[in-house]
Design an enzyme around this catalytic site. Structure first.
Site: not given
Ligand code: DX5
Ligand code: ZN
Length: 215
Positions: A7, A32, A34, A36, A65, A67, A136, A141-144, A172-174, A194
């Site tokens: 990501s 990927h 994201d 937004m 992706h 959003m 998901m 909305g956010f990474g991490g 996708d995510g975490g 990410g």
């Molecule tokens: C969240 C995104 C994810 C996210 C993944 O809205 O869709 O793609 O950035 O990042 P990590 O791996 O840091 O959760």
């Molecule tokens: Zn994503």
């Protein structure tokens, strides 16, 4: 073998071109994006002109992706900018079948997704038309953020309800080296990551570990 889609939310945006070249050399399979809109989620990211410029610098597939509140409006923008996959949220689509065919009209793979709190059964009417289901494992909305374990059951649900293995399952995510094997075991085909890919600058090592490889 599972595919890894880093990501770019976690990349250094001041040097995206170099980041993408490094990811390509490090065994990434897709990129990927994201997207937004500051409305469907409280964050604002990549416009289509960024993808268009990056597209000429890499042969990696672009995995978009969305959003955004109005995917029908922006799908043509990202399709023309070089997307290879476009996924949209069913929460934003009164007529998902129309968006799937709009995406496919561009010769692009169509993905459907839902927020973690939405009922995964809502994908059922559209699963056979889609090329991909994106699960998901964090709130968009956010990474991490921390991986939500409920995603594993949803991966299995999609695996058991898809008519063909050509309908890909992306998570996708975490995602990190601890939960990646659980996602793969449940049936994931593509892992979006990410934080864990960019961690420590060791992209090749991180990608190899996420794929289940041994260093
Ligand atoms: C969240 C995104 C994810 C996210 C993944 O809205 O869709 O793609 O950035 O990042 P990590 O791996 O840091 O959760
Ligand atoms: Zn994503």
């Amino acid at each position: 073998m599972v595919r890894i889609a880093p990501s770019l939310l976690a990349a250094d945006s001041s040097r995206l071109g170099q980041e993408i070249a490094a990811l390509e050399q490090s065994g990434a399979d897709l990129l990927h994006f994201d997207v937004m809109d500051g409305h469907f989620v409280p964050n604002l990211t990549f416009g289509p002109h960024i993808l268009k410029q990056l597209k000429t610098h890499t042969s990696l597939l672009f995995d978009v992706h969305l959003m955004v509140t109005n995917p029908a409006k922006v799908i043509p923008w990202y399709a023309e900018a070089g997307a290879d996959f476009i996924s949209f949220h069913l929460e934003t689509a009164p007529h998902p079948e129309e968006l799937i065919s709009l995406i496919k009209k561009y010769g692009i793979k169509a993905g459907i997704t839902l927020k973690p709190e939405s009922d995964i059964k809502k994908i059922i009417p559209y699963i056979s038309e889609a090329d991909m289901v994106l699960i998901m494992s964090v709130s968009p909305g956010f990474g991490g953020q921390k991986f939500q374990n409920g995603a594993l059951e949803k991966i299995r649900f999609v695996r058991d309800n898809r008519k063909s293995e050509n309908i890909l399952i992306e998570v996708d995510g975490g995602i990190n080296i601890n939960n990646a094997p659980l996602c793969i075991g449940a049936g994931a085909d593509i892992l979006v990551a990410g934080t864990s890919v960019f961690s420590g600058g060791l992209y090749a090592q991180n990608i190899q570990l996420l794929k289940g490889g041994i260093l």
